[in-house]
Design an enzyme around this catalytic site. Sequence first.
Site, PDB file in Angstrom:
ATOM      1  N   TRP A 197       0.864  -1.188   0.000  1.00 45.70           N
ATOM      2  CA  TRP A 197       0.000   0.000   0.000  1.00 45.70           C
ATOM      3  C   TRP A 197       0.891   1.225   0.000  1.00 45.70           C
ATOM      4  CZ3 TRP A 197      -4.812  -1.560  -0.895  1.00 45.70           C
ATOM      5  CH2 TRP A 197      -5.801  -0.572  -0.980  1.00 45.70           C
ATOM      6  N   ASP A 198       0.295   2.406   0.031  1.00 46.08           N
ATOM      7  CA  ASP A 198       1.194   3.571  -0.013  1.00 46.08           C
ATOM      8  C   ASP A 198       1.882   3.810   1.336  1.00 46.08           C
ATOM      9  OD1 ASP A 198      -1.079   4.645   1.191  1.00 46.08           O
ATOM     10  OD2 ASP A 198      -1.331   6.304  -0.232  1.00 46.08           O
ATOM     11  N   TRP A 199       1.541   3.020   2.355  1.00 48.17           N
ATOM     12  CA  TRP A 199       2.242   3.098   3.637  1.00 48.17           C
ATOM     13  C   TRP A 199       2.812   1.754   4.059  1.00 48.17           C
ATOM     14  CZ3 TRP A 199      -0.826  -0.561   5.316  1.00 48.17           C
ATOM     15  CH2 TRP A 199      -2.178  -0.523   4.977  1.00 48.17           C
ATOM     16  N   ASN A 470     -13.781   1.278   1.123  1.00 44.85           N
ATOM     17  CA  ASN A 470     -12.994   2.509   1.177  1.00 44.85           C
ATOM     18  C   ASN A 470     -12.819   3.099  -0.212  1.00 44.85           C
ATOM     19  OD1 ASN A 470     -10.907   4.409   2.435  1.00 44.85           O
ATOM     20  ND2 ASN A 470      -9.686   3.380   0.851  1.00 44.85           N
ATOM     21  N   GLU A 471     -13.449   4.221  -0.452  1.00 39.71           N
ATOM     22  CA  GLU A 471     -13.193   5.085  -1.609  1.00 39.71           C
ATOM     23  C   GLU A 471     -13.605   4.528  -2.965  1.00 39.71           C
ATOM     24  OE1 GLU A 471      -9.081   6.361  -1.238  1.00 39.71           O
ATOM     25  OE2 GLU A 471      -9.574   7.755   0.362  1.00 39.71           O
ATOM     26  N   GLU A 567     -11.209  11.121   6.719  1.00 44.29           N
ATOM     27  CA  GLU A 567      -9.785  10.939   6.414  1.00 44.29           C
ATOM     28  C   GLU A 567      -9.177  12.267   6.022  1.00 44.29           C
ATOM     29  OE1 GLU A 567      -8.226   8.218   3.526  1.00 44.29           O
ATOM     30  OE2 GLU A 567      -9.489   6.571   4.215  1.00 44.29           O
TER      31      GLU A 567
HETATM   32  C1  BMA Z   1      -6.661   7.197   1.517  1.00 42.91           C
HETATM   33  C2  BMA Z   1      -6.783   5.916   2.274  1.00 42.91           C
HETATM   34  C3  BMA Z   1      -5.682   4.969   1.981  1.00 42.91           C
HETATM   35  C4  BMA Z   1      -4.389   5.662   1.770  1.00 42.91           C
HETATM   36  C5  BMA Z   1      -4.436   7.062   2.304  1.00 42.91           C
HETATM   37  C6  BMA Z   1      -3.168   7.825   2.123  1.00 42.91           C
HETATM   38  O1  BMA Z   1      -6.889   7.068   0.191  1.00 42.91           O
HETATM   39  O2  BMA Z   1      -8.033   5.366   2.141  1.00 42.91           O
HETATM   40  O3  BMA Z   1      -6.013   4.179   0.877  1.00 42.91           O
HETATM   41  O4  BMA Z   1      -3.383   4.948   2.328  1.00 42.91           O
HETATM   42  O5  BMA Z   1      -5.452   7.775   1.712  1.00 42.91           O
HETATM   43  O6  BMA Z   1      -2.865   8.003   0.768  1.00 42.91           O
END
Ligand code: BMA
Length: 904
Positions: A197-199, A470-471, A567
């Site tokens: 993932w991005d983290w 999510n999203e 978020e």
């Molecule tokens: C959102 C989250 C994650 C991601 C974060 C940071 O999109 O739902 O998918 O890690 O931002 O980019």
Amino acid sequence: MRTATTITLTTTYLLLVLLTVKSSLVLELDGQWKLEDSTRNYQELNANVPGGIYTDLMENKILEDVFFGFRDVETRWVAQNNWTYFRNFVVDEALLAHDNIKLVFDGLDTFSQIILNDHLIGTSENMFVQYIFDVLPYLQNGINTLQVRFTSPILMAKHLFEKQAMDYLVPPACVPIEYNGECHANHIRKMQASFSWDWGPALPSVGIWKSVRIEAYNSGLIRHVLVSTEADQSDNWNVKVTTYFDGNINDELLGDLLIRLQTNLDVVETIYDISFTNIGNGELVHTAMFTIPKLHVDLWWPNGYGNPTLYQMTVTFKSSNQEEMCKKTLKIGFRTISLVQDKIGTKQESGLSFYFIVNNVPIFAKGTNSIPLNILPEKGYDSTTIQFLLKSAQAAHMNMIRVWGGGVYESDEFYEVCDELGIMVWQDFMFACAMYPVNEEFLSTVKEEVRYQVRRLQYHPSIILWAANNENEAALRQDWYGTYSDFELYKSDFIKLYVDTIRNEVFKSDTSRQFLTSSPTNGLQSELDGYIALNPASNFFGDVHYYNYLTDSWEQDSMPIPRFSSEYGLQSFPTIPSLLTATNSTTDLLFNSNFMKHRQHHPGGNEEMLALMSMRLPIVSNENENFYKAYIFYTQIHQSMGIKLQTEKYRIWRSSLNIIDQGFTMGALYWQLNDVWMAPTWSGIDFNLNWKMLHYYAKKFFSPILIAGYQSTSRNVSIHIVSDLTSNIYNATATVNIYNWDSFEPVHTENHQAIIMSGLSTSITSFWVDTTLSEAQCGTDISAKYECFLHLSLTDNNGLPLAPDNFLFPAALKDSHLRSSTVKIGAVTQMTKDGTEYDIQVITDGIALFVWLEVDKIKGIFSDNGFMMITKATVVKFYPNAPTSLDEIKNYVTVTHLTDSQYF
Ligand code: BMA
């Protein structure tokens, strides 16, 4: 149900009931297993269940720590292999004598064949499903052999992607190159983030990640108990208890179901003389309804509002001859919950509200998003981690955590601790940032997943909402994955999966909570718009996710005013001591090192952080040999301040609307609570469970009463008091001090008498900051902002603080005439005999900003950190996680701050 009798029991009778014999037998199969790979390069390795392949290979010394260096990519061969877990076990006549014998896997990760005594008894394909196999025909007296053959998840994902692509493509085809990840996680029902993932890294585990056992019983076995508590109009709680049994397919199950609930006053036991409704597959269900007087129980309250009171309930099944067959004990809570989406303003486009009401109190949701507690799923069950993270959330005044949809449905313990701490859970289903297939096999396994997870989790009072993914609504509407030309096809898939399958299945078991078809979403408006809103990121409806990496992260006017922010975030690096647990060399920490690039998955993230923080902080040139130290430290300052200012803005807007009807913001869940490796991420707590500066800031910006300044781009400053309390506080004093950078004495002080209004945000004063600063002799209207800053405090009648002190910097710190103070550690005092509390004195010769303490090698929490010093000396408490000696603290404690000479 034929009859029901309710009696109030004495404790003596209760004890007798507990002592009766169980007629079912359980043979635990957790513990020592063996392991080999399909090419038999590795044979007869020791393995652990619950567990996983990376953990086992590390324990066998075949792999070194997979979280170190570049090992995430170096060990990828592991996930490309097929692995078999196997063991022998003995069963005896007593077990074989039962009518039903089931092999139960609480979790298999992910694709496997299960072989018992050479018979293929079943397969698995979804790590979120509990697998139950009838093994009566295959078991033998004496030694039995069990094998679980796992197929590589990477190969399976590829295979399923290709199979699907013959029909049409279900994107994304892969993750960005920066992730060093694997492709097609969306085609398999496995922790989506385990492919990167991005983290986080790709560590696509396989294994028996939860418990396994044999269950033998005669009549039936309680599988799940669902409980809903609804307050009626008068004086009672209506309690509905739904019990799911696994029973004999052919037999009618007769007997007594005893539901025992311990209230404040007495033990209430309701006995149902029952015969069950068979709902197929041998599954039986019974629904019981009874009432409890409201006066007999206390409410379950979210953190900050009262006690999260829990009551023990036991459900016992006794056969007709009064033999106790099985029972289940759970802790339930009494609370009402609703999500209010009412019309706001007079115009159609003014939209709807979006906030939670618990026990008739509108709650501003304060908290964060959790990612999986470990990328190796079995390690996410570690009790220390669960307790630490959730208690940290509680300590930071959080009342809500969103369990994000790219991880796992967390462990029972996770939700139990949330129940105990009053932390509400916004629960996503595990679908994130992708389109998903909707073929028959996929939908059918999703259906099982939802059924199982909802039944497992439903009774927890902490869970307040289900959200489908999510999203994915935003991803489709905003064409993140090139679906635009086939919008209608993917939209219809979206509805098939999240509405027709997931929502349907949820409502079969649980209608006591709201269901959102995505997050972010426009809520009711998204539904009216056919589930894909024209603008799912609208500030006028539902929740939003907001990230902005292009403009100054400390500029409050550029931040949105949504109804609910589920978020928002900024990245930072873990501290240097933390990073040095993932590499041995400080040269790896240099800005452009391969290590730093490798750990940064967010494309361009390191440069982006540098650019953003350079707008505010006096960052030195990257030619300087100590640049990396400043860079790493400053990323935490930048993140903390950005998230602080954004959260404060959301809290300030909790009870008013602006001219275009934006406002009534009622939620701030920042991204993200925790980490899965040492890397630059959005987290407030690092992988070694150290609070980053952000978490210390969260403890302040989420405090029940907040005093905060808001500086507009036009340079007006308004001072606000925000209260989450349910009663007013009279006779408070808000103080605005103006300091210049050279003195511990304020150059100007202003007091405002204030009433702190419950559940409201009020503005107590506003002024043109440059004029005010110049009147305070800071300089001319143009220069004053570089010379001075504002300090805010809020006190009661006796001068005691009602809110944490706050600060406002009228100009970018890089342009301000900061002083390079010297900050030192003073006296360190042991406060308790057992070595769990220390007072650390910090001394400075001038104003010091972002004063940061560290006790390398010793884990623990400070009472405050990253703070501003406007006095010569201050004392900070340090609570080590484990007892520590005074000498150790003295040896390891260090202090730094923004203008520490080591950075220049
Ligand atoms: C959102 C989250 C994650 C991601 C974060 C940071 O999109 O739902 O998918 O890690 O931002 O980019």
